[in-house]
Design a protein around this motif. Structure first.
Motif, short mmCIF file in Angstrom:
data_model
loop_
_atom_site.label_atom_id
_atom_site.label_comp_id
_atom_site.label_asym_id
_atom_site.label_seq_id
_atom_site.Cartn_x
_atom_site.Cartn_y
_atom_site.Cartn_z
N VAL A 166 -38.08 -26.89 -119.90
CA VAL A 166 -39.53 -26.90 -119.75
C VAL A 166 -40.20 -27.33 -121.05
O VAL A 166 -41.14 -28.12 -121.06
N ALA A 167 -39.69 -26.84 -122.17
CA ALA A 167 -40.28 -27.18 -123.47
C ALA A 167 -40.09 -28.65 -123.82
O ALA A 167 -40.90 -29.22 -124.56
N SER A 168 -39.05 -29.27 -123.28
CA SER A 168 -38.81 -30.69 -123.61
C SER A 168 -39.56 -31.64 -122.67
O SER A 168 -39.55 -32.85 -122.90
N ALA A 169 -40.20 -31.10 -121.65
CA ALA A 169 -40.98 -31.95 -120.74
C ALA A 169 -42.20 -32.50 -121.48
O ALA A 169 -42.74 -31.85 -122.38
N GLU A 179 -45.90 -33.34 -122.61
CA GLU A 179 -47.10 -32.49 -122.62
C GLU A 179 -47.86 -32.56 -121.30
O GLU A 179 -48.14 -33.64 -120.80
N GLY A 180 -48.15 -31.40 -120.74
CA GLY A 180 -48.93 -31.32 -119.51
C GLY A 180 -48.13 -31.54 -118.24
O GLY A 180 -48.66 -31.39 -117.14
N GLU A 181 -46.87 -31.90 -118.36
CA GLU A 181 -46.03 -32.13 -117.20
C GLU A 181 -45.28 -30.86 -116.85
O GLU A 181 -44.75 -30.18 -117.72
N SER A 182 -45.25 -30.53 -115.57
CA SER A 182 -44.54 -29.32 -115.14
C SER A 182 -43.21 -29.70 -114.51
O SER A 182 -43.01 -30.82 -114.05
N LEU A 183 -42.30 -28.73 -114.49
CA LEU A 183 -41.00 -28.90 -113.85
C LEU A 183 -40.86 -27.86 -112.75
O LEU A 183 -41.15 -26.69 -112.97
N THR A 184 -40.41 -28.27 -111.59
CA THR A 184 -40.19 -27.31 -110.51
C THR A 184 -38.90 -26.54 -110.78
O THR A 184 -38.02 -27.00 -111.51
N LYS A 204 -49.28 -30.11 -105.53
CA LYS A 204 -48.45 -31.31 -105.53
C LYS A 204 -47.73 -31.51 -106.87
O LYS A 204 -46.57 -31.87 -106.92
N SER A 205 -48.44 -31.31 -107.96
CA SER A 205 -47.82 -31.48 -109.27
C SER A 205 -47.50 -30.12 -109.89
O SER A 205 -47.56 -29.93 -111.09
N GLY A 206 -47.12 -29.17 -109.03
CA GLY A 206 -46.82 -27.81 -109.48
C GLY A 206 -45.48 -27.68 -110.14
O GLY A 206 -44.66 -28.60 -110.15
N GLY A 207 -45.27 -26.52 -110.69
CA GLY A 207 -44.02 -26.23 -111.37
C GLY A 207 -44.29 -25.33 -112.56
O GLY A 207 -45.33 -24.67 -112.64
N TYR A 208 -43.36 -25.31 -113.48
CA TYR A 208 -43.45 -24.44 -114.65
C TYR A 208 -43.82 -25.23 -115.90
O TYR A 208 -43.35 -26.36 -116.09
N VAL A 209 -44.66 -24.62 -116.73
CA VAL A 209 -45.08 -25.18 -118.02
C VAL A 209 -45.00 -24.06 -119.06
O VAL A 209 -44.98 -22.89 -118.73
N MET A 210 -44.98 -24.49 -120.30
CA MET A 210 -44.97 -23.52 -121.39
C MET A 210 -46.36 -22.87 -121.48
O MET A 210 -47.36 -23.57 -121.49
N LEU A 211 -46.39 -21.55 -121.53
CA LEU A 211 -47.65 -20.85 -121.74
C LEU A 211 -47.90 -20.70 -123.24
O LEU A 211 -49.04 -20.75 -123.69
N ASP A 271 -37.14 -25.33 -132.65
CA ASP A 271 -36.08 -25.65 -133.63
C ASP A 271 -34.86 -26.21 -132.92
O ASP A 271 -34.26 -27.19 -133.36
N ALA A 272 -34.47 -25.58 -131.81
CA ALA A 272 -33.29 -26.02 -131.07
C ALA A 272 -33.48 -27.43 -130.53
O ALA A 272 -32.56 -28.25 -130.57
N LEU A 273 -34.67 -27.72 -130.02
CA LEU A 273 -34.93 -29.07 -129.50
C LEU A 273 -34.93 -30.09 -130.62
O LEU A 273 -34.39 -31.19 -130.48
N ARG A 274 -35.50 -29.74 -131.74
CA ARG A 274 -35.60 -30.66 -132.88
C ARG A 274 -34.22 -30.91 -133.50
O ARG A 274 -33.91 -32.02 -133.90
#
Length: 152
Positions: A16-19, A21-26, A60-67, A133-136
């Motif tokens: 989810v964090a690598s998606a 910006e503003g894009e959600s993942l189901t 339609k564009s639902g899913g999970y995003v970073m809060l 940090d892990a993503l970077r």
């Protein structure tokens, strides 16, 4: 060792964090991309949402995003959420402290002292390293040496 639940929580958070910006993942996308059983993942995502780490969107564009930003979520925080206290002995825990029943003196306890050193080192790493940090640092994963004599 950490549980599969905690490992899957980390995989989901990293996805989810690598998606963008503003894009959600189901949950189905996260499960498929990360080889996580979908029903199990749904409970994990709910736990992350209850903890204020993720948010869900409907439609339609639902899913999970970073809060919260990924650089504010430490590995220690997530691990405690799914595993409870990290201390190997109850007398070392900051959140769930209790004296060992058979302890004569915490000050003189060699077991407490040695496990305390190991716990403090791992706690410092887990509480200072974040999802960001892990993503970077993903491209520079250190090689882990396996020693068959120590395998458990």
């Amino acid at each position: 060792m950490i549980s599969n639940k905690a490992k899957y929580a980390f995989r989901a958070l990293l996805a989810v964090a690598s998606a963008p910006e503003g894009e959600s993942l189901t949950s189905a996308e996260i499960a498929r991309r990360n080889s996580i059983p979908h029903k199990f993942l749904e409970q994990i995502l709910l736990d992350l949402k209850k903890a204020g780490i993720l948010d869900s969107r409907r439609g339609k564009s639902g899913g999970y995003v970073m809060l919260r930003p990924a650089d504010t979520i430490s590995f220690g925080e997530v691990l405690r959420l799914f595993e409870g206290p990290l201390a190997p002995l109850p007398c070392l825990s900051r959140q769930s402290y209790r004296k060992c029943e058979d302890c004569e003196s915490e000050v003189r306890c060699e077991i407490r002292r040695e496990f305390g050193r190991a716990y403090e080192a791992s706690r410092q790493v887990l509480d200072s390293r974040t999802i960001a940090d892990a993503l970077r640092d993903g491209a520079s994963i250190p090689e882990i040496r396996h020693d068959d004599r120590l395998a458990g």
